[in-house]
Design a protein around this motif. Structure first.
Motif, short mmCIF file in Angstrom:
data_model
loop_
_atom_site.label_atom_id
_atom_site.label_comp_id
_atom_site.label_asym_id
_atom_site.label_seq_id
_atom_site.Cartn_x
_atom_site.Cartn_y
_atom_site.Cartn_z
N GLY A 195 17.00 0.28 48.80
CA GLY A 195 15.56 0.42 48.94
C GLY A 195 15.08 0.07 50.33
N MET A 196 13.75 -0.07 50.47
CA MET A 196 13.18 -0.37 51.78
C MET A 196 12.81 -1.85 51.92
SD MET A 196 10.76 2.98 52.26
CE MET A 196 10.19 2.61 53.92
N GLY A 197 12.82 -2.58 50.80
CA GLY A 197 12.53 -4.01 50.88
C GLY A 197 11.14 -4.34 51.38
N LEU A 198 10.17 -3.49 51.06
CA LEU A 198 8.81 -3.74 51.52
C LEU A 198 8.05 -4.60 50.50
CD1 LEU A 198 7.95 -0.20 52.93
CD2 LEU A 198 8.57 -2.25 54.22
N GLY A 199 6.80 -4.91 50.82
CA GLY A 199 6.03 -5.82 49.98
C GLY A 199 4.98 -5.09 49.15
N PHE A 200 4.25 -5.90 48.37
CA PHE A 200 3.25 -5.32 47.47
C PHE A 200 2.07 -4.72 48.23
CE2 PHE A 200 5.40 -8.29 44.56
CZ PHE A 200 5.73 -7.37 43.57
N LEU A 201 1.76 -5.29 49.38
CA LEU A 201 0.66 -4.70 50.15
C LEU A 201 1.03 -3.29 50.59
CD1 LEU A 201 -2.08 -4.83 51.50
CD2 LEU A 201 -1.04 -6.03 53.43
N ASP A 202 2.31 -3.12 50.98
CA ASP A 202 2.77 -1.77 51.35
C ASP A 202 2.66 -0.84 50.15
OD1 ASP A 202 4.02 -2.47 54.10
OD2 ASP A 202 4.92 -3.92 52.72
N ALA A 203 3.08 -1.34 48.98
CA ALA A 203 3.01 -0.50 47.78
C ALA A 203 1.56 -0.16 47.45
CB ALA A 203 3.68 -1.22 46.61
N ALA A 204 0.68 -1.15 47.62
CA ALA A 204 -0.73 -0.90 47.27
C ALA A 204 -1.34 0.17 48.16
CB ALA A 204 -1.52 -2.21 47.38
N ILE A 205 -1.03 0.14 49.45
CA ILE A 205 -1.66 1.14 50.32
C ILE A 205 -1.04 2.52 50.09
CG2 ILE A 205 -2.38 -0.56 52.05
CD1 ILE A 205 -0.07 0.33 53.82
N VAL A 206 0.20 2.54 49.61
CA VAL A 206 0.78 3.84 49.23
C VAL A 206 0.13 4.36 47.95
CG1 VAL A 206 2.88 4.97 48.39
CG2 VAL A 206 2.97 3.55 50.44
N TYR A 207 -0.03 3.46 46.97
CA TYR A 207 -0.65 3.93 45.72
C TYR A 207 -2.11 4.33 45.95
CZ TYR A 207 -0.56 4.48 40.62
OH TYR A 207 -0.56 5.00 39.35
N GLU A 208 -2.73 3.69 46.93
CA GLU A 208 -4.10 4.09 47.28
C GLU A 208 -4.11 5.56 47.72
OE1 GLU A 208 -5.80 1.80 50.49
OE2 GLU A 208 -7.41 3.25 50.76
N MET A 209 -3.10 5.94 48.50
CA MET A 209 -3.03 7.33 48.95
C MET A 209 -2.71 8.26 47.77
SD MET A 209 -3.79 7.80 52.03
CE MET A 209 -4.99 6.48 51.98
N ILE A 210 -1.85 7.78 46.88
CA ILE A 210 -1.50 8.60 45.72
C ILE A 210 -2.74 8.81 44.85
CG2 ILE A 210 -0.09 8.65 43.61
CD1 ILE A 210 2.13 7.24 45.22
N GLY A 211 -3.52 7.76 44.68
CA GLY A 211 -4.77 7.88 43.93
C GLY A 211 -5.75 8.80 44.63
N ARG A 212 -5.78 8.70 45.94
CA ARG A 212 -6.67 9.55 46.73
C ARG A 212 -6.40 11.02 46.45
NH1 ARG A 212 -9.53 9.47 51.58
NH2 ARG A 212 -9.41 11.48 52.63
N HIS A 213 -5.14 11.36 46.26
CA HIS A 213 -4.78 12.76 46.04
C HIS A 213 -4.51 13.06 44.57
CE1 HIS A 213 -4.16 12.33 50.38
NE2 HIS A 213 -4.52 13.59 50.41
N VAL A 214 -4.91 12.16 43.69
CA VAL A 214 -4.62 12.27 42.25
C VAL A 214 -3.24 12.88 42.02
CG1 VAL A 214 -6.99 12.24 41.38
CG2 VAL A 214 -6.03 14.42 42.10
N ALA A 215 -2.26 12.36 42.74
CA ALA A 215 -0.94 12.97 42.73
C ALA A 215 -0.18 12.61 41.46
CB ALA A 215 -0.16 12.52 43.97
N PRO A 216 0.45 13.59 40.83
CA PRO A 216 1.19 13.35 39.58
C PRO A 216 2.56 12.75 39.87
CG PRO A 216 1.23 15.68 40.13
CD PRO A 216 0.41 15.02 41.19
N ALA B 255 0.69 18.07 47.60
CA ALA B 255 -0.01 17.87 46.34
C ALA B 255 -1.48 18.28 46.46
CB ALA B 255 0.10 16.40 45.89
N PRO B 256 -1.72 19.50 46.93
CA PRO B 256 -3.10 19.98 46.97
C PRO B 256 -3.60 20.19 45.54
CG PRO B 256 -1.63 21.78 47.47
CD PRO B 256 -0.78 20.54 47.34
N LEU B 257 -4.91 20.43 45.43
CA LEU B 257 -5.50 20.48 44.10
C LEU B 257 -4.85 21.52 43.19
CD1 LEU B 257 -7.58 19.34 42.19
CD2 LEU B 257 -9.26 20.95 43.11
N ASP B 258 -4.46 22.67 43.73
CA ASP B 258 -3.87 23.68 42.82
C ASP B 258 -2.54 23.20 42.24
OD1 ASP B 258 -2.83 23.87 45.35
OD2 ASP B 258 -2.50 26.04 45.30
N LYS B 259 -1.79 22.40 43.01
CA LYS B 259 -0.56 21.80 42.47
C LYS B 259 -0.89 20.77 41.40
CE LYS B 259 3.13 23.30 44.92
NZ LYS B 259 3.32 22.78 46.29
#
Lengths: 361, 398
Positions: free
Chosen positions: A63-84, A24-28
């Motif tokens: 699913g993976m049965g993970l917790g909200f903290l796991d989801a939050a740190i993943v969404y942090e990365m998604i936000g970091r890359h402004v990933a669609p 998900a680089p910027l051109d994508k």
């Protein structure tokens, strides 16, 4: 006592970061932004290989049965890359609705498909937070009538979770008779939101719906939005620092000027404690129920302010370039802007926090 | 992520809480302002109590009287101290010159000074800033010239907190005019009773006397009072500054201010709308806005607590991170938590308004003292602007 991410969590975050750097680089992002209301299927399929869509879904449902903290740190990365990616509705809020309020049959039907990354799920819940104009959905004899705005992950959703005005949650299929859908264009072109209009639409109620289930969906959504802002803000800071180290004026890089240094230091000082707040708010969703709602409010509204400060300041550091499409910094600016408004702006969320503490009626 | 305390931690907390409850005299709990020492005898008495228990200097090496507690235990201890509103022990000995002496002092200096610091019998003050050397500390001009087995010290220090209460002062002095200014500085321990020392008060914005100017005129200091090597004082000075900034980070203070703020809030309820007669905005709206504002301040404090308090997590980060984080957290924690209290009271309390017109009920006095003193918080220990320089250099590599 250890207030830190586990080794597994760091690995998870690293693998998501690497995946997004490559895919998900910027051109994508720029290409996807031209088709906001389209799901980026290949990117979502890649995310599925990492298990992202089903990360909160129990292993029994694939699913993976993970917790909200796991989801939050993943969404942090998604936000970091402004990933669609349709993360907020599909990965977090819709599965949570099914897990909290759905019947076994509903869970068995939908959760494995979400976990496999095969489908996208939208969430129509805005009116539980604030009602704009004539919006709002009423349930009568199993049929829904009314309107819901700012439906999360609106585009190409395979079903919607819809909250009615009476704490009921319903599952609605996109081709249901009487349902009309309209895209809403916001400043953020990396995520799709839209409008649903219901005219006596047949809906499948989630049998264990409750006010608490609705509130917990909102809590989780708010923490995720805070995490998204954190990731996007951190990237804006890094970009500002990198730019300040390259751009020359008066024969020196502008990062050598104290005025510019201090703008960057202020951003760092605002972001650093925000990270702990987001972590704790996410951890509270998993482990400290008594703190969860208030901390979700605090995280959301605080990150809204920090995000706005960082977005404006990082743009300032970039000078004229910050305003150009060429550089693309505006994708982060706008992402943070939508994060601020979804599920309640800071003023509204703070009032809710005040109520939770018994200070306001 | 594991933020649960172990049963051992909880037992430790019970022990600490029980000890404080049984031994903190009521006048000690009532008297302290939030950031300012108002009464030496009160602080001294509490220091003695902790000393006799062996708890005066938890962070010191055990060999010198430390407790051997781990970081979590030290956090619990600090939290309980703050919860009980116990006076803060003076940092100049315990967190500044004490650790410097433990690390760089001679055997003779250790045996002479550490005991008095630990017991609280000997009070110290800090001779760093000068009229011409604030943020640019290395430009200091107070001179020490070696004459036989003495240094002769001439010059002036300023902003010296509690110099008028102190028995000793640790001083940065210039022992050589070298090309690199940092290289000609030495670290001296000076007995405040030595002839030639004059202390003049500076009255602060809060109306209190805690700051001073200290003048040195031909003050004779034995050479054995030199810490470490001559001209290496800058190294020791920086070591001390890290201790100082970590301490200034004031992990327990936001929690304490938060509690006071909540109490005020609860006491005054939601009658906000009636307080401010100037406003034409309907009372209900103003009330709502005020409550949202209150939440905003609390959420800000919570972010500081998570970074620095709710778990003292900042205090538990590895030592190598502490310098950076110390700088990052430093200015903001203190600014925000004071602002929290100040705004709460301004918004909530008719008493605050009366105070500004001269009437000052007892229960607001400490708050005002804290607020007034707090205006210096973004200056001492290195101004926020200097902290921003540190952050841009150490964290952002700018």
């Amino acid at each position: 006592m250890e207030f830190a991410l586990s080794e597994e969590q760091r690995l998870l975050q690293d693998s998501v970061r690497r995946f997004l750097e490559q895919n998900a680089p910027l051109d994508k992002v720029r290409l996807a932004a031209g088709n906001t209301h389209t799901v980026q299927r290949s990117l979502w399929a890649g995310a599925s290989e990492l298990g992202i869509p089903g990360m909160l879904i129990p292993e029994d449902f694939g699913g993976m049965g993970l917790g909200f903290l796991d989801a939050a740190i993943v969404y942090e990365m998604i936000g970091r890359h402004v990933a669609p990616l349709p993360f907020l509705g599909t990965t977090v809020m819709a599965p949570l609705a099914l897990m909290l309020a759905g019947s076994e049959a509903q869970q068995e039907k939908w959760l494995p498909k979400i976990a496999a990354g095969e489908i996208v799920a939208g969430v129509a819940i805005t009116e539980k937070i604030g009602i704009l104009e004539d919006a709002g959905v009423k349930a009568l004899n199993g049929k829904l009538t009314g309107k819901s705005l700012f439906v999360i992950d609106w585009a190409e959703a395979d079903f919607y979770i819809v909250a009615d005005s009476d704490h009921g949650l319903h599952l609605v299929l996109p081709d249901a008779k009487g349902l009309s859908r309209r895209a809403l264009n916001t400043i953020d072109k990396t995520r799709s939101v839209g409008e649903l209009v219901f005219d006596r639409v047949a809906a499948e109620p989630l049998p264990r719906s409750s006010a608490d289930a609705v509130a917990r969906m909102i809590d989780a959504g708010r923490v995720m939005l805070a995490a998204d802002t954190l990731g996007a803000g951190q990237m804006m800071l890094e970009k500002a620092v990198a730019y300040a180290g390259e751009r020359k004026q008066f024969g020196r890089v502008i990062g050598s000027f104290q005025a510019v240094k201090h703008l960057c230091a202020e951003m760092a000082a605002a972001l650093e404690p925000s990270r702990s707040l987001v972590w704790y708010a996410a951890h509270a969703l998993d482990e400290v129920p008594g703190d969860a709602r208030l901390m979700a409010c605090h995280a959301m509204s605080h990150l809204s302010e920090v995000g706005r400060f960082v977005a404006r300041t990082a743009t300032e550091v970039h000078g004229g370039m910050g305003f150009t499409d060429l550089l693309g910094l505006h994708y982060w600016f706008k992402r943070i802007g939508l994060d601020r408004q979804l599920l309640g702006g800071p003023e509204l969320v703070r009032l809710e926090a005040a109520r939770l503490q018994g200070w306001a009626a | 992520m594991n933020i649960d305390f172990t049963p051992e931690d909880e037992a430790f907390r019970d022990e600490v809480r029980g000890f404080i409850a049984a031994n903190l005299p009521p006048e000690c709990a009532d008297s302290p302002a939030l950031g300012v020492m108002t009464d030496k005898s009160v602080v001294k008495r509490w220091h003695k109590t902790l000393y006799e228990k062996g708890w005066a200097a938890p962070a010191w090496p055990e060999a010198y009287g430390g407790t051997g507690w781990n970081a979590t235990q030290r956090f619990i201890f600090n939290e309980e101290i703050a919860r009980a509103n116990a006076p803060r022990l003076m940092p100049f000995g315990l967190t500044m010159v004490g650790p410097v002496t433990c690390t760089f002092g001679s055997a003779e200096q250790k045996s002479r000074h550490l005991q008095g610091i630990l017991s609280g019998d000997v009070w110290w003050c800090q001779g760093y800033s000068e009229p011409g050397a604030g943020s640019d500390l290395a430009s200091l001009k107070t001179r020490a010239v070696r004459q036989g087995d003495h240094y002769v010290v001439n010059g002036q220090k300023i902003w010296t907190s509690y110099a008028h209460e102190a028995d000793w002062i640790f001083c940065l002095v210039r022992t050589e005019q070298s090309a690199k200014r940092q290289e000609g500085i030495s670290f001296l321990l000076i007995d405040m009773r030595t002839p030639g020392i004059e202390v003049r008060p500076i009255i602060s914005i809060a109306g209190l006397h805690h700051l001073n100017e200290v003048f040195f005129t031909n003050v004779k200091v034995p050479v054995q009072n030199l810490i470490g090597e001559e001209n290496k004082g800058w190294t020791y000075a920086k070591y001390l500054l890290v201790q100082e900034r970590t301490s200034i980070g004031g992990v327990p203070s936001p929690g304490r201010r938060l509690r006071i703020s909540r109490r005020w809030h609860e006491r005054s309820g939601t009658r906000m709308g009636g307080v401010d007669g100037r406003s034409r905005v309907p009372a209900q709206t103003r009330g709502d806005r005020s409550q949202a504002h209150q939440s905003r301040i609390h959420e800000s404090a919570d972010s500081r607590r998570c970074g620095g308090g709710k778990g003292g997590w900042t205090a538990i980060v590895p030592a190598e991170d502490r310098r950076k984080r110390g700088s990052a957290g430093f200015g903001r924690t203190r600014r925000r938590s004071r602002r929290l209290l100040y705004r709460t009271i301004r918004a909530r309390s008719p008493a605050w308004r009366r105070q500004r017109t001269g009437y000052r009920p007892a229960h607001t006095r400490n708050v005002w003292a804290d607020y007034g003193y707090g205006r210096a918080a973004s200056i001492y220990g290195g101004s926020n602007e200097i902290q921003h320089d540190v952050i841009s250099k150490a964290i952002l590599n700018l």
